[in-house]
Write a protein that holds these residues in place. Structure first.
Motif, mmCIF file in Angstrom:
data_model
loop_
_atom_site.group_PDB
_atom_site.id
_atom_site.type_symbol
_atom_site.label_atom_id
_atom_site.label_comp_id
_atom_site.label_asym_id
_atom_site.label_seq_id
_atom_site.Cartn_x
_atom_site.Cartn_y
_atom_site.Cartn_z
ATOM 1 N N CYS A 1 0.834 -1.208 0.000
ATOM 2 C CA CYS A 1 0.000 0.000 0.000
ATOM 3 C C CYS A 1 0.868 1.258 0.000
ATOM 4 N N VAL A 2 1.973 1.192 0.750
ATOM 5 C CA VAL A 2 2.901 2.329 0.798
ATOM 6 C C VAL A 2 3.673 2.420 -0.520
ATOM 7 N N PHE A 3 4.160 1.289 -0.991
ATOM 8 C CA PHE A 3 4.963 1.234 -2.209
ATOM 9 C C PHE A 3 4.190 1.778 -3.417
ATOM 10 N N LEU A 4 2.904 1.454 -3.498
ATOM 11 C CA LEU A 4 2.081 1.886 -4.631
ATOM 12 C C LEU A 4 1.358 3.205 -4.361
ATOM 13 N N ASN A 5 1.597 3.783 -3.174
ATOM 14 C CA ASN A 5 1.019 5.084 -2.830
ATOM 15 C C ASN A 5 -0.505 5.095 -3.008
ATOM 16 N N LEU A 6 -1.161 4.146 -2.346
ATOM 17 C CA LEU A 6 -2.609 3.975 -2.535
ATOM 18 C C LEU A 6 -3.443 5.089 -1.928
ATOM 19 N N GLU A 7 -2.826 5.927 -1.125
ATOM 20 C CA GLU A 7 -3.565 7.024 -0.488
ATOM 21 C C GLU A 7 -4.315 7.860 -1.520
ATOM 22 N N TYR A 8 -3.767 7.962 -2.721
ATOM 23 C CA TYR A 8 -4.381 8.797 -3.754
ATOM 24 C C TYR A 8 -4.972 7.974 -4.899
ATOM 25 N N LYS A 9 -5.085 6.668 -4.690
ATOM 26 C CA LYS A 9 -5.547 5.815 -5.783
ATOM 27 C C LYS A 9 -6.766 4.956 -5.427
ATOM 28 N N VAL A 10 -7.037 4.797 -4.146
ATOM 29 C CA VAL A 10 -8.149 3.954 -3.696
ATOM 30 C C VAL A 10 -9.124 4.788 -2.875
ATOM 31 N N THR A 11 -10.384 4.730 -3.244
ATOM 32 C CA THR A 11 -11.426 5.479 -2.530
ATOM 33 C C THR A 11 -11.524 5.009 -1.082
ATOM 34 N N ASP A 12 -11.655 5.945 -0.166
ATOM 35 C CA ASP A 12 -11.800 5.633 1.259
ATOM 36 C C ASP A 12 -10.632 4.822 1.818
ATOM 37 N N PHE A 13 -9.449 4.986 1.220
ATOM 38 C CA PHE A 13 -8.262 4.277 1.708
ATOM 39 C C PHE A 13 -7.949 4.671 3.149
#
Length: 305
Positions: free
Chosen positions: A192-204
């Protein structure tokens, strides 16, 4: 880890008992890890539950009918013998079991597969940068479990020590089953950190606030905060979205480094750890995780309705 253990030299019943007494933790761990990649339907036909399979394999190893001289060529004569689930199925049933397993050898000749223009230093720097971020977000044991989950790959690219830092010792050691789950959990969080999901997955943020905020260094290794029923549901919803995102990018094609990191999270035990077995989409999510360990053709996917 397993290759460092002494070989089995005394194949008598007493010798096998002594070996198990000394190395039972490692034996159970290698069995659990191998069961994770074995065909579930065939496993249930032969053994029933996963725990029953583990107990049966150990009993067969200790039985009088087990004969070292009859082990087929190609089957390891060391602790890796316990990873040969198809062999143990045949030992129990007397029949060869046709199986489809998922590739969990995360090393996969990484450098050769990456091509002649592969920049190893760039990938090591990227892994190191993300690990530094990850280290600030999770308990120490989670960092240790990440190293254990990816040790084959990391050794191949000479990743340890990492910028002068060695893998931390794990303080809270549980059963082999728990360790397998935490290794997958650690890889899932790191990805999750490696792919920077904070800005890619809704309600992450629901997942992030529970699993990527440092709490106490003990199971379940989550943030210290009160969780309402609503929040629990939103966290599980976020986990489903993350799994779908991982599956999507895997099916569309990713570089070799991302592919190997995705393989490390492809364990159905994650869903048990995240308490999602009762979820109506459990089977679909399980299949999506399993797909991460295989070469998925573009456009081939499972859909959550």
């Amino acid at each position: 880890m397993y290759n460092d253990l002494p070989k089995i030299t005394d194949w008598s019943i007493d010798g096998r008992r002594r070996y198990l007494k000394e190395y039972i933790v490692y034996v159970e761990l290698i069995i659990y890890e191998s069961l994770e990649t074995f065909d579930e339907q065939k496993l249930s036909l032969v053994f029933g539950k996963q725990d029953d399979a583990k107990d049966n394999i150990i009993k067969m190893f200790l039985s009088e009918t087990f004969n070292f001289a009859k082990i087929p060529s190609g089957i390891p004569h060391d602790i890796n013998l316990f990873s040969q689930i198809a062999y143990w199925c045949k030992f129990k049933t007397g029949k060869t079991i046709s199986v489809k397993t998922n590739d969990t050898n995360y090393s996969t000749n990484f450098i050769e597969e990456s091509g002649s223009d592969y920049n190893q230093d760039a990938d090591i720097n990227l892994l190191a940068h993300c690990l530094s971020l990850y280290n600030c977000m999770v308990a120490q044991d989670m960092v240790g479990f990440w190293f254990k989950s990816n040790d084959k790959f990391l050794n191949e690219i000479s990743y340890t020590p990492l910028n002068g830092k060695k893998a931390p010792n794990i303080k809270s050691k549980g059963s082999p089953t728990k360790e397998t789950k935490y290794k997958a959990d650690a890889s899932f969080r790191y990805l999750c950190v490696f792919l920077n999901l904070e800005y890619k997955v809704t309600d992450f943020s629901y997942y992030q606030n529970k699993y990527l905020v440092k709490g106490k260094n003990k199971p379940q290794y989550v943030a210290d905060r009160y969780e309402t029923h609503f929040t629990k549901q939103e966290v599980r919803k976020s986990i489903k979205e993350i799994i779908c995102f991982f599956h999507k990018i895997h099916s569309e094609g990713v570089n070799t480094l991302a592919k190997i990191l995705l393989k490390s999270v492809g364990r159905k035990s994650l869903l048990d750890l995240y308490e999602m077995r009762s979820d109506p989409d459990y089977e679909i999510l399980k299949n999506k995780l399993r797909d991460l360990k295989s070469s998925l053709k573009k456009g081939e996917s499972n859909v959550i309705g």
